[in-house]
Design a protein around this motif. Structure first.
Motif, PDB file in Angstrom:
ATOM      1  N   LYS A 110      20.724 -17.440  -9.750  1.00 26.53           N
ATOM      2  CA  LYS A 110      22.049 -17.748  -9.214  1.00 26.53           C
ATOM      3  C   LYS A 110      23.135 -17.229 -10.160  1.00 26.53           C
ATOM      4  N   TYR A 111      22.950 -17.431 -11.470  1.00 28.18           N
ATOM      5  CA  TYR A 111      23.963 -17.012 -12.429  1.00 28.18           C
ATOM      6  C   TYR A 111      23.998 -15.491 -12.590  1.00 28.18           C
ATOM      7  N   GLU A 112      22.848 -14.867 -12.492  1.00 30.24           N
ATOM      8  CA  GLU A 112      22.808 -13.404 -12.563  1.00 30.24           C
ATOM      9  C   GLU A 112      23.566 -12.791 -11.383  1.00 30.24           C
ATOM     10  N   LYS A 113      23.445 -13.421 -10.239  1.00 27.09           N
ATOM     11  CA  LYS A 113      24.162 -12.947  -9.052  1.00 27.09           C
ATOM     12  C   LYS A 113      25.666 -13.099  -9.237  1.00 27.09           C
ATOM     13  N   ILE A 114      26.074 -14.213  -9.843  1.00 27.36           N
ATOM     14  CA  ILE A 114      27.497 -14.433 -10.109  1.00 27.36           C
ATOM     15  C   ILE A 114      28.038 -13.346 -11.024  1.00 27.36           C
ATOM     16  N   LEU A 115      27.314 -13.078 -12.101  1.00 26.77           N
ATOM     17  CA  LEU A 115      27.789 -12.101 -13.091  1.00 26.77           C
ATOM     18  C   LEU A 115      27.827 -10.687 -12.534  1.00 26.77           C
ATOM     19  N   ALA A 116      27.032 -10.420 -11.508  1.00 19.16           N
ATOM     20  CA  ALA A 116      27.014  -9.079 -10.902  1.00 19.16           C
ATOM     21  C   ALA A 116      28.116  -8.912  -9.859  1.00 19.16           C
ATOM     22  N   SER A 117      28.841  -9.982  -9.550  1.00 17.46           N
ATOM     23  CA  SER A 117      29.862  -9.935  -8.510  1.00 17.46           C
ATOM     24  C   SER A 117      31.079  -9.132  -8.950  1.00 17.46           C
ATOM     25  N   ASP A 118      31.661  -8.404  -8.017  1.00 10.86           N
ATOM     26  CA  ASP A 118      32.868  -7.623  -8.305  1.00 10.86           C
ATOM     27  C   ASP A 118      34.080  -8.512  -8.568  1.00 10.86           C
ATOM     28  N   SER A 119      34.020  -9.761  -8.153  1.00 10.60           N
ATOM     29  CA  SER A 119      35.165 -10.653  -8.328  1.00 10.60           C
ATOM     30  C   SER A 119      35.233 -11.304  -9.707  1.00 10.60           C
ATOM     31  N   VAL A 120      34.205 -11.080 -10.541  1.00 11.59           N
ATOM     32  CA  VAL A 120      34.235 -11.639 -11.894  1.00 11.59           C
ATOM     33  C   VAL A 120      35.287 -10.909 -12.722  1.00 11.59           C
ATOM     34  N   PHE A 121      36.150 -11.664 -13.370  1.00 13.86           N
ATOM     35  CA  PHE A 121      37.258 -11.104 -14.144  1.00 13.86           C
ATOM     36  C   PHE A 121      36.728 -10.462 -15.414  1.00 13.86           C
ATOM     37  N   GLU A 122      37.386  -9.399 -15.855  1.00 14.58           N
ATOM     38  CA  GLU A 122      36.895  -8.651 -17.008  1.00 14.58           C
ATOM     39  C   GLU A 122      36.950  -9.438 -18.307  1.00 14.58           C
ATOM     40  N   HIS A 123      37.920 -10.354 -18.445  1.00 16.77           N
ATOM     41  CA  HIS A 123      38.044 -11.133 -19.673  1.00 16.77           C
ATOM     42  C   HIS A 123      37.288 -12.449 -19.523  1.00 16.77           C
ATOM     43  N   ARG A 124      36.230 -12.605 -20.285  1.00 17.52           N
ATOM     44  CA  ARG A 124      35.488 -13.858 -20.248  1.00 17.52           C
ATOM     45  C   ARG A 124      35.055 -14.228 -21.660  1.00 17.52           C
ATOM     46  N   THR A 125      34.639 -15.465 -21.808  1.00 16.07           N
ATOM     47  CA  THR A 125      34.278 -15.983 -23.125  1.00 16.07           C
ATOM     48  C   THR A 125      33.027 -15.297 -23.654  1.00 16.07           C
ATOM     49  N   ASP A 126      33.091 -14.880 -24.899  1.00 21.60           N
ATOM     50  CA  ASP A 126      31.943 -14.252 -25.549  1.00 21.60           C
ATOM     51  C   ASP A 126      31.036 -15.351 -26.096  1.00 21.60           C
ATOM     52  N   ILE A 127      29.859 -15.502 -25.505  1.00 21.51           N
ATOM     53  CA  ILE A 127      28.919 -16.523 -25.977  1.00 21.51           C
ATOM     54  C   ILE A 127      27.773 -15.896 -26.774  1.00 21.51           C
ATOM     55  N   GLY A 128      28.005 -14.713 -27.307  1.00 22.31           N
ATOM     56  CA  GLY A 128      26.971 -14.029 -28.073  1.00 22.31           C
ATOM     57  C   GLY A 128      26.489 -14.824 -29.272  1.00 22.31           C
ATOM     58  N   TRP A 129      27.343 -15.758 -29.765  1.00 15.48           N
ATOM     59  CA  TRP A 129      26.970 -16.530 -30.949  1.00 15.48           C
ATOM     60  C   TRP A 129      25.730 -17.391 -30.723  1.00 15.48           C
ATOM     61  N   ILE A 130      25.398 -17.731 -29.468  1.00 15.36           N
ATOM     62  CA  ILE A 130      24.231 -18.585 -29.237  1.00 15.36           C
ATOM     63  C   ILE A 130      22.925 -17.842 -29.537  1.00 15.36           C
ATOM     64  N   ARG A 131      22.980 -16.529 -29.674  1.00 16.51           N
ATOM     65  CA  ARG A 131      21.796 -15.721 -30.011  1.00 16.51           C
ATOM     66  C   ARG A 131      21.748 -15.359 -31.499  1.00 16.51           C
TER      67      ARG A 131
END
Length: 581
Positions: A110-131
């Motif tokens: 479900k979340y992968e589908k959301i992220l692949a959507s054209d309506s997702v805004f270009e500016h989003r929170t960077d959660i790279g720190w969790i890795r």
């Protein structure tokens, strides 16, 4: 002691769903039982990791769809365990703490589908720190990564969509009604001050659509205020207001911070910045206690208050009052410079005709903002100005007046709309009926957060409804300045869809989008623009303001002569346009 608590955390994780009763906590209602006046670099790093993990878990774990757990009190239990421990032990404690909330289902597809959507805004929170396994260790990192995919269909008690009861409408901007205000805290200890920082920082981190526009990198705000809050009690209010000011969002002035810090008493003197100087801008009869017994005059320059120069108060504004842009800083300074917490006269130094004078001016209780009222002469909903030019002041426009105004428009060869005033809700109806063309596809673009996938925002184009009625097809001049904010800025955007429109004035407030209110410990109120706001072509309204065709600002000469120079410019433009035709 730490080993015992870790053991308890481990035991609780073995029985994740055996009981749905609320967890029992110690009484933290007045004290967190964690206090510090200074912290070293190792403790600062531990607290920063804790703040990030605590906030991430708060908005991601399905266990917080109900009130079984109190995340504030969970924090108070964790603080003494992780503050001074080694990084490896810290990470183990936090990993086991997450396990204690039980098992959950995931929804990766479900979340992968959301992220692949054209309506997702270009500016989003960077959660790279969790890795970042070097900082978090492998086990804690794995738990956070998996938690990102948790199925949060049941929602979250700490964040939801906003419901507007007045309009019986839901809005996609976030609502934080699930937070406890702790009104009775007079001097919060360090644990509560950290709760303030962690609560606020994570709200903004995951749900503020314009976070990418702040002057300061949001990653730097968390450690800065962890450190700032480690001071003796008493500075809590100032530090909290300073932290909220980091949003650079005029909407964040919600909650009366200016009055908390600078006082509810004010000299009732109408001032504004003109040509870079603080000037008395309208006729005034404020009582003064100088020997001369003379009131201030239009054009007087305020030089100092309580022996402090104007520049001092401007610096105070920048530090403690959230302002979207420089125009907002000037407006807020003009208000707060004449405020005091005590009901006593203020000493004012002012300059008139090159002569500097001192006086004492009485104050009055004034909890609201003291705004610069330009058009005392024409302040009516609809007026007919010289030679068939219409003028609308929309702040009190009602539906009942719309038919009369529409008939009046038929007799005009040009229209001036004064959006230096905040418009009424019914003004939107008038604009839709008589100003916005029927063939407009959309008038604004806004962004909003996905509450189920924190830190992700959507962009949506929105068209306001129009009516198949005869539209105004003569010159329209919109007047704007720093008083044009939020719904006023949206109104400008709507009207600008009419091809006969020209916008004049100075930079608007740059704070648009439904506000999201929040409460911090000790009942401190705040808010931010819960929607990002744009023109369809990508022009950012927040911080930048609406598009302006001609910049017009008042001059000192005009103020002294009692003229509204923006109105004069609007009249000239209509004359020029009608002559061209």
């Amino acid at each position: 002691m730490k080993k015992i608590v870790v053991f308890l955390l481990l035991v609780s994780s073995l029985f994740p769903s055996g009981c749905t009763r609320p967890k029992q906590y110690a009484d933290y209602s007045r004290h967190s039982c964690f206090d510090r006046t200074e912290i070293d670099s190792a403790t600062l790093r531990n607290l920063e990791v804790l703040g990030r993990v605590w906030g991430f878990v708060k908005y991601h774990h399905p266990a917080f769809s109900d009130d079984r757990y109190d995340l504030d009190f969970e924090l108070f239990e964790l603080l003494p365990l992780v503050a001074d421990t080694a990084p490896a032990a810290r990470n183990e404690i936090l990993a086991q703490w997450i396990d204690g909330f039980g098992r959950y289902k995931t929804a990766s597809e479900k979340y992968e589908k959301i992220l692949a959507s054209d309506s997702v805004f270009e500016h989003r929170t960077d959660i790279g720190w969790i890795r970042d396994t070097a900082t978090l260790g492998r086990e804690l990192s794995e738990r956070l990564v998996r938690l990102r995919s948790a199925d949060r269909t049941a929602g979250n008690r700490y964040v939801s969509q906003t419901y507007y009861e007045t309009y019986d409408q839901w809005s996609p901007n976030p609502c934080f009604d699930g937070e406890k205000p702790y009104y009775d805290l007079s001097n919060p200890d360090y644990g509560y001050r950290l709760l303030t920082v962690f609560r606020f920082w994570n709200m903004v981190e995951y749900f503020f659509p314009s976070k990418y526009l702040t002057d300061k990198d949001w990653n730097d705000v968390l450690p800065e205020y962890i450190r700032r809050m480690a001071h003796p009690t008493g500075s809590y209010l100032r530090e909290t207001r300073r932290m909220i000011a980091e949003l650079d969002d005029n909407h964040a002035q919600y909650g009366g911070g200016i009055f908390e810090l600078f006082g509810r008493y004010r000299v009732p003197l109408n001032t504004g910045f003109v040509e870079g100087r603080l000037i008395v801008v309208t006729p005034d009869t404020v009582p003064v206690k100088s020997e001369r017994k003379a009131p201030f005059q239009v054009g007087d320059e305020i030089v100092a208050v309580e022996d402090k120069p104007v520049e001092y108060y401007m610096a105070q504004t920048r530090e403690f009052i959230s302002c979207s842009n420089g125009n907002d800083v000037l407006a807020a300074t003009a208000d707060q410079i004449l405020r005091t917490k005590e009901n006593r006269p203020l000493s004012i130094r002012y300059r008139r005709d090159g002569v500097t004078r001192d006086t004492l001016a009485d104050v009055t209780k004034m909890p609201g903002h003291f705004s610069w009222n330009y058009l005392w002469k024409y302040h009516r909903t609809f007026s007919m100005l010289e030679d068939s030019i219409g003028y609308i002041c929309p702040d009190k426009l009602s539906k009942e007046e719309i038919p009369e105004i529409s008939n009046g428009l038929k007799k005009t060869r040009g229209l001036i709309i004064d959006l230096r005033y905040y418009p009424s809700q019914d003004f939107n109806e008038f604009v839709s009926q008589y100003i916005v063309p029927d063939d407009v596809k959309y008038t604004v673009r806004f962004t909003y957060p996905d509450l189920a996938l924190p830190g992700v925002f959507y962009a949506r184009d929105y068209s306001y409804p129009t009516y198949k009625t005869e539209k105004y097809n003569a010159p329209i001049i919109i007047m704007v300045n720093e008083g044009t904010q939020s719904y006023g800025e949206t109104s400008v955007q709507k009207i600008q869809n009419n091809p006969y429109t020209i916008t004049i004035g100075s930079q608007s407030a740059g704070a648009n989008g439904n506000i999201s209110k929040f409460t911090l410990p000790r009942g401190i109120l705040g808010a931010f623009s819960g929607l990002g706001w744009y023109y369809p072509d990508g022009w950012v309204v927040n911080r930048q303001g609406v598009k302006i065709d001609h910049e017009i600002r008042p001059t000192l000469e005009g103020i002294r002569d009692g003229r509204d120079e923006m109105l004069e410019a609007a009249l000239r433009l209509i004359e020029e346009k009608t002559e061209e035709e």
